[in-house]
Design a protein around this motif. Structure first.
Motif, PDB file in Angstrom:
ATOM      1  N   ASP A  22       0.820  -1.214   0.000  1.00 18.20           N
ATOM      2  CA  ASP A  22       0.000   0.000   0.000  1.00 18.20           C
ATOM      3  C   ASP A  22       0.857   1.268   0.000  1.00 18.20           C
ATOM      4  O   ASP A  22       0.348   2.355  -0.221  1.00 18.20           O
ATOM      5  N   SER A  23       2.150   1.130   0.199  1.00 21.54           N
ATOM      6  CA  SER A  23       3.058   2.277   0.160  1.00 21.54           C
ATOM      7  C   SER A  23       3.623   2.447  -1.250  1.00 21.54           C
ATOM      8  O   SER A  23       4.337   1.576  -1.747  1.00 21.54           O
ATOM      9  N   VAL A  24       3.286   3.577  -1.880  1.00 20.22           N
ATOM     10  CA  VAL A  24       3.771   3.847  -3.235  1.00 20.22           C
ATOM     11  C   VAL A  24       5.295   3.880  -3.251  1.00 20.22           C
ATOM     12  O   VAL A  24       5.937   3.301  -4.136  1.00 20.22           O
ATOM     13  N   SER A  25       5.902   4.523  -2.256  1.00 27.21           N
ATOM     14  CA  SER A  25       7.371   4.634  -2.244  1.00 27.21           C
ATOM     15  C   SER A  25       8.024   3.262  -2.084  1.00 27.21           C
ATOM     16  O   SER A  25       9.054   2.983  -2.698  1.00 27.21           O
ATOM     17  N   MET A  26       7.418   2.380  -1.292  1.00 24.66           N
ATOM     18  CA  MET A  26       7.972   1.027  -1.132  1.00 24.66           C
ATOM     19  C   MET A  26       7.855   0.257  -2.443  1.00 24.66           C
ATOM     20  O   MET A  26       8.798  -0.415  -2.862  1.00 24.66           O
TER      21      MET A  26
END
Length: 123
Positions: A10-14
């Protein structure tokens, strides 16, 4: 053709960091923002050679996603890595019993992640 990896977080950066690591190593990447989106992509014809999923996500978490993937005849044996900040033995056991192939703890080391992928995804 290179191997395809479905990255679910759910984390775009991850997702971007994982995708950057994988594409740099020659993998193709398909991204999903949660387990439900990942299931939709799999049902829609995505055929990843490997799934990398976060544990804690909205809509459908990593454990529910693993169970859903294991219930699909076409993906029953697809390797699945959990990529999570959770490192407790209880969570690892829960992941393994759901059908996870391996576990990578965040923040991940790109070389370590690629080495783990090579172990579960020969060739």
């Amino acid at each position: 053709m290179g191997k395809t990896v479905l990255v679910v977080d759910d984390s775009v950066s991850m997702r971007q960091m994982v995708s950057f690591t994988l594409t740099g190593a020659g993998y193709e990447v398909v991204e999903a923002g949660d387990g439900k989106e990942a299931v939709d992509k799999l049902n829609g014809g995505a055929k990843p050679n490997l799934v990398i999923t976060d544990l804690n996500m909205p809509n459908m978490d990593g454990i529910a996603l693993i169970k859903a993937v294991r219930g699909m005849p076409t993906h029953k044996f697809t390797p699945i890595l959990m990529l999570t900040t959770e490192s407790s033995d209880d969570k690892k056991k829960e992941g393994q019993s759901a059908g996870a192939t391996g576990w990578v703890v965040k923040p991940f080391n790109p070389e370590q992640m690629l080495a783990t992928i090579k172990k579960v995804l020969p060739g």
